[in-house]
Scaffold this motif. Structure first.
Motif, PDB file in Angstrom:
ATOM      1  N   ALA A  15       0.823  -1.211   0.000  1.00  0.00           N
ATOM      2  CA  ALA A  15       0.000   0.000   0.000  1.00  0.00           C
ATOM      3  C   ALA A  15       0.859   1.264   0.000  1.00  0.00           C
ATOM      4  N   GLN A  16       2.079   1.165   0.489  1.00  0.00           N
ATOM      5  CA  GLN A  16       2.980   2.317   0.515  1.00  0.00           C
ATOM      6  C   GLN A  16       3.554   2.630  -0.863  1.00  0.00           C
ATOM      7  N   ASP A  17       3.406   1.710  -1.793  1.00  0.00           N
ATOM      8  CA  ASP A  17       3.897   1.900  -3.168  1.00  0.00           C
ATOM      9  C   ASP A  17       2.730   1.648  -4.123  1.00  0.00           C
ATOM     10  N   PRO A  18       1.921   2.691  -4.381  1.00  0.00           N
ATOM     11  CA  PRO A  18       0.711   2.509  -5.191  1.00  0.00           C
ATOM     12  C   PRO A  18       0.982   1.905  -6.575  1.00  0.00           C
ATOM     13  N   GLU A  19       2.108   2.238  -7.160  1.00  0.00           N
ATOM     14  CA  GLU A  19       2.424   1.694  -8.484  1.00  0.00           C
ATOM     15  C   GLU A  19       2.656   0.182  -8.408  1.00  0.00           C
ATOM     16  N   LEU A  20       3.408  -0.264  -7.421  1.00  0.00           N
ATOM     17  CA  LEU A  20       3.662  -1.697  -7.254  1.00  0.00           C
ATOM     18  C   LEU A  20       2.384  -2.419  -6.863  1.00  0.00           C
ATOM     19  N   ASP A  21       1.590  -1.803  -5.993  1.00  0.00           N
ATOM     20  CA  ASP A  21       0.316  -2.389  -5.584  1.00  0.00           C
ATOM     21  C   ASP A  21      -0.592  -2.592  -6.798  1.00  0.00           C
ATOM     22  N   ALA A  22      -0.672  -1.582  -7.644  1.00  0.00           N
ATOM     23  CA  ALA A  22      -1.502  -1.681  -8.856  1.00  0.00           C
ATOM     24  C   ALA A  22      -0.958  -2.772  -9.789  1.00  0.00           C
TER      25      ALA A  22
END
Length: 61
Positions: A15-22
């Motif tokens: 969740a702290q890295d929205p790009e990786l989460d997506a």
């Protein structure tokens, strides 16, 4: 309890890295929609590897 904490930490780290989460959620969505079992398996394995890596991070990494 340790398994829960590892899972929770992984979710928090993602969740702290929205790009990786997506990216991870995109892999899982593509796997769910795939009609090719080998492709779906490969996509889920990639997502699992990413989730495993983030669970090993320490706070602030």
């Amino acid at each position: 309890m340790p398994a829960f904490m590892a899972f929770w930490w992984g979710e928090y780290a993602l969740a702290q890295d929205p790009e990786l989460d997506a990216h991870v959620h995109g892999l899982e969505l593509r796997a769910a929609e795939s009609t090719d079992i080998a492709e779906a398996k490969a996509l889920l394995e990639e997502a699992a590897k990413i989730r495993h890596r983030v669970q090993e991070l320490e706070p602030g990494e």
